[in-house]
Design an enzyme around this catalytic site. Structure first.
Site, PDB file in Angstrom:
ATOM      1  N   TRP A 137       0.807  -1.260   0.089  1.00  0.00           N
ATOM      2  CA  TRP A 137      -0.035  -0.126  -0.051  1.00  0.00           C
ATOM      3  C   TRP A 137       1.033   1.256  -0.055  1.00  0.00           C
ATOM      4  CZ3 TRP A 137      -1.970   2.837   4.828  1.00  0.00           C
ATOM      5  CH2 TRP A 137      -3.053   3.655   4.390  1.00  0.00           C
ATOM      6  N   ASP A 218      -1.033  -5.431   9.601  1.00  0.00           N
ATOM      7  CA  ASP A 218      -2.053  -4.105   9.174  1.00  0.00           C
ATOM      8  C   ASP A 218      -3.286  -4.956   8.717  1.00  0.00           C
ATOM      9  OD1 ASP A 218      -3.201  -1.939   7.947  1.00  0.00           O
ATOM     10  OD2 ASP A 218      -1.749  -1.712   6.420  1.00  0.00           O
ATOM     11  N   ALA A 220      -6.851  -4.061   7.507  1.00  0.00           N
ATOM     12  CA  ALA A 220      -7.624  -2.845   7.258  1.00  0.00           C
ATOM     13  C   ALA A 220      -9.059  -3.300   6.479  1.00  0.00           C
ATOM     14  CB  ALA A 220      -6.977  -1.890   6.076  1.00  0.00           C
ATOM     15  N   LYS A 253     -13.325   0.485   6.551  1.00  0.00           N
ATOM     16  CA  LYS A 253     -13.949  -0.234   5.458  1.00  0.00           C
ATOM     17  C   LYS A 253     -15.195  -1.068   5.646  1.00  0.00           C
ATOM     18  CE  LYS A 253      -9.724   0.884   4.461  1.00  0.00           C
ATOM     19  NZ  LYS A 253      -9.097   1.937   3.621  1.00  0.00           N
TER      20      LYS A 253
HETATM   21  C1  LIG Z   1      -3.313  -1.919   3.641  1.00  0.00           C
HETATM   22  C2  LIG Z   1      -3.974  -0.446   4.332  1.00  0.00           C
HETATM   23  N1  LIG Z   1      -3.786  -0.336   5.463  1.00  0.00           N
HETATM   24  C3  LIG Z   1      -4.532   0.810   6.147  1.00  0.00           C
HETATM   25  C4  LIG Z   1      -5.448   1.598   5.449  1.00  0.00           C
HETATM   26  C5  LIG Z   1      -5.671   2.824   6.252  1.00  0.00           C
HETATM   27  O1  LIG Z   1      -7.276   2.802   6.443  1.00  0.00           O
HETATM   28  P1  LIG Z   1      -7.662   4.107   7.073  1.00  0.00           P
HETATM   29  O2  LIG Z   1      -8.575   4.749   6.161  1.00  0.00           O
HETATM   30  O3  LIG Z   1      -8.756   3.543   8.377  1.00  0.00           O
HETATM   31  O4  LIG Z   1      -6.603   5.072   7.857  1.00  0.00           O
HETATM   32  C6  LIG Z   1      -5.627   1.161   4.207  1.00  0.00           C
HETATM   33  C7  LIG Z   1      -6.440   2.190   3.612  1.00  0.00           C
HETATM   34  O5  LIG Z   1      -6.762   2.186   2.255  1.00  0.00           O
HETATM   35  C8  LIG Z   1      -5.021   0.231   3.514  1.00  0.00           C
HETATM   36  O6  LIG Z   1      -5.359   0.013   2.406  1.00  0.00           O
END
Ligand SMILES: Cc1ncc(COP(=O)(O)O)c(C=O)c1O
Length: 399
Positions: A137, A218, A220, A253
């Protein structure tokens, strides 16, 4: 060193421009395209069959209750809403929910949790290196850079094959030093959709344990892949086997509350008292950065999870989102054998084996907007766009 006079000579007008975020640029380009048939699969939010990102019914209901019953907006403290973090424990930690060596707090989204998790690592061991599988990401590298930890990239994914380069991953992690960090995606890998299977998780856990690495997971998109419990397999296995684990979680999400910034950080160490000390540092870092997380979104999630009826309705809405993701995946996969891998992947994102030139040509010829890397959001497609999208992809692959 700058003398006070030198420092005066530089001011805000001397700042160098920052390269703008390529995904945000893409969204702006798509928005500016006047062609009515345009398709934006660069955007990173869930869309339903009609192409909308609706507010979940349970969140609307929780927000109504919140407005009706909330009697104060007095400060909550750096931990945010403590009950919210407690309610997440069984969902995320499963059989480890009662483990007093694990503590958590509310954060501003998954991003806030990641930043805080890396801050904790940098506080404990500034010499730690962070092992990152690429592609990842795009926000991971800048967050790691912001806490001044060294990043070591290794290849995670073979785009042409639609497969994980597991041997490369094993080799990279096996070469890491004790105290280094393994950054792992809990489920629904962004940007590739290629998740570790259970045997691969077992092997990664074994290496992490053997090498004395600190896993930072991570997660999400819990519930967007196979189900809430299935998607937490890696998190829970790591907790079962390792003394030190950091988990950055997002509800943005799976409750569709993206802009409300709802996340959490969980930290496990070898003892309840060491965890309590670590959390002291976590609270301190949070206090320096945002003092306290925003309340509204987490308060709505809290209401949903506390109420058995709203909670079961949330599961129904979450299942509907997951089913849509997986059914769009199957429709794309069925369009051409070269796209079959998309049906075996999870979450909102996959990467098409297209060159940058092919991606740009699709933009020009068909008003289809995706990242230059070929990453696209499968549920960026409304139901009636899927056929036109797969036709254009197949045309590009044949060219
Ligand atoms: C892999 C990953 N980690 C973390 C996040 C962060 O999400 P948030 O919108 O809750 O900060 C995202 C959001 O796109 C993501 O794709």
């Amino acid at each position: 060193m700058l003398t006070p006079a030198d420092a005066k000579a530089r001011s805000l007008v001397d700042l160098e421009p920052v390269a703008s975020d390529s995904l945000l640029q893409l969204i702006a380009l798509a928005a500016a395209d006047p062609r009515p048939e345009k398709i934006d699969v660069g955007v990173g939010v869930f869309r339903d069959g009609a192409g909308n990102t609706p507010i979940l019914k349970v969140i609307k209901e929780a927000e109504r209750r919140l407005v009706d019953t909330q009697v104060t907006k007095a400060y909550l403290g750096s931990a945010g809403d403590k009950r919210y973090a407690e309610l997440l424990r069984p969902i995320l930690l499963g059989e480890h929910a009662e483990d007093d060596r694990i503590a958590g707090l509310q954060t501003p989204g998954g991003c806030g949790a990641l930043r805080l998790g890396f801050e904790l690592i940098a506080t404990a061991n500034p010499a730690a290196r962070v092992m990152v599988g690429t592609p990842t990401w795009p926000n991971h590298p800048p967050i790691i850079a912001a806490v001044r930890l060294e990043r070591v990239d290794y290849p995670y994914y073979e785009r042409g094959q639609g497969a994980i380069r597991f041997e490369d991953m094993r080799e990279a992690l096996s070469g890491a030093a004790p105290g280094d960090v393994a950054l792992l995606h809990g489920c629904c890998h962004n940007p590739t959709g290629a998740d570790l299977d259970e045997d691969q998780w077992r092997e990664v856990v074994r290496i992490v344990k053997e090498r004395g690495l600190i896993p930072l997971i991570d997660i999400a998109y819990q519930g967007f892949g196979r189900g809430l419990d299935e998607d937490a397999f890696g998190v829970r296995l790591m907790l079962a086997e390792c003394d030190e684990v950091i988990i950055a979680q997002s509800c943005d999400k799976n409750f569709s509350v993206y802009r409300d910034r709802v996340g959490s950080l969980f930290v496990k160490t070898g003892s309840a008292s060491a965890t309590s000390t670590a959390m002291g540092h976590v609270f301190q870092r949070a206090r320096e950065m945002w003092s306290m997380p925003p309340d509204h979104g987490a308060a709505a999630v809290h209401i949903v999870l506390e109420d058995p009826e709203l909670r079961s309705r949330w599961l129904v809405e979450l299942t509907a989102m997951r089913d849509r993701i997986n059914s769009v995946r199957q429709r794309i996969a069925a369009a051409d054998p070269r796209l079959a891998f998309i049906g075996r992947q999870f979450g909102m994102f996959s990467m098409l084996p297209l060159s940058r030139e092919q991606v740009l040509k699709m933009r020009e010829d068909h008003a289809i907007y995706m990242a230059d890397s070929g990453r696209f959001n499968v549920v960026g497609l409304s139901d009636d766009q899927i056929g036109r999208f797969t036709d254009a992809v197949v045309e590009a692959l044949d060219a």
